[in-house]
Design a protein around this motif. Structure first.
Motif, PDB file in Angstrom:
ATOM      1  N   GLU A  34     105.145  23.363  67.959  1.00 47.94           N
ATOM      2  CA  GLU A  34     103.802  22.785  67.876  1.00 47.94           C
ATOM      3  C   GLU A  34     102.968  23.211  69.084  1.00 47.94           C
ATOM      4  OE1 GLU A  34     101.461  18.517  67.645  1.00 47.94           O
ATOM      5  OE2 GLU A  34     103.636  18.525  67.408  1.00 47.94           O
ATOM      6  N   HIS A  37     101.711  26.643  68.587  1.00 48.87           N
ATOM      7  CA  HIS A  37     100.669  26.661  67.551  1.00 48.87           C
ATOM      8  C   HIS A  37      99.316  26.238  68.123  1.00 48.87           C
ATOM      9  CE1 HIS A  37      98.743  26.305  63.659  1.00 48.87           C
ATOM     10  NE2 HIS A  37      98.358  25.094  64.011  1.00 48.87           N
ATOM     11  N   SER A  40      97.921  28.940  70.400  1.00 51.71           N
ATOM     12  CA  SER A  40      97.418  30.116  69.679  1.00 51.71           C
ATOM     13  C   SER A  40      96.131  29.808  68.921  1.00 51.71           C
ATOM     14  CB  SER A  40      98.480  30.670  68.725  1.00 51.71           C
ATOM     15  OG  SER A  40      98.721  29.768  67.673  1.00 51.71           O
ATOM     16  N   GLU A  41      95.904  28.539  68.572  1.00 50.30           N
ATOM     17  CA  GLU A  41      94.675  28.137  67.884  1.00 50.30           C
ATOM     18  C   GLU A  41      93.497  27.972  68.845  1.00 50.30           C
ATOM     19  OE1 GLU A  41      94.031  27.613  64.476  1.00 50.30           O
ATOM     20  OE2 GLU A  41      95.930  28.692  64.300  1.00 50.30           O
ATOM     21  N   LYS A  54     100.927  31.853  74.987  1.00 45.10           N
ATOM     22  CA  LYS A  54     101.914  30.771  74.939  1.00 45.10           C
ATOM     23  C   LYS A  54     102.793  30.753  76.184  1.00 45.10           C
ATOM     24  CE  LYS A  54     102.022  31.808  70.083  1.00 45.10           C
ATOM     25  NZ  LYS A  54     101.310  33.074  70.202  1.00 45.10           N
TER      26      LYS A  54
END
Length: 77
Positions: A34, A37, A40-41, A54
């Motif tokens: 998570e 994620h 990266s968003e 990351k």
């Protein structure tokens, strides 16, 4: 802006901590997947700038913000 700045202290001998681990260790996400994620968003900032790496090496003095929480990297005494 966050209500209160939390601190994450690096252990003696450690020069950095990877960005996704900061989110994971501080309980800001449910796990490493998570964390990767949301990074990266583009939902995480480091020192006021969006950072999508990351494994970005966060060092003493860096300020990480995500979802209304703020973490400052410090050195353990």
């Amino acid at each position: 802006m966050s209500e209160k700045m939390q601190e994450l202290s690096l252990l003696s001998g450690s020069e950095f901590v990877e960005l996704y681990k900061v989110l994971k260790v501080q309980g800001m996400v449910n796990g490493g997947g998570e964390a990767k994620h949301v990074i990266s968003e583009g939902l995480v900032t480091v020192n006021g700038d969006v950072d999508t790496r990351k494994r970005k090496k966060c060092v003493v003095g860096d300020v990480i913000e995500f979802n209304g929480a703020t973490i400052k990297i410090t050195l353990a005494e």
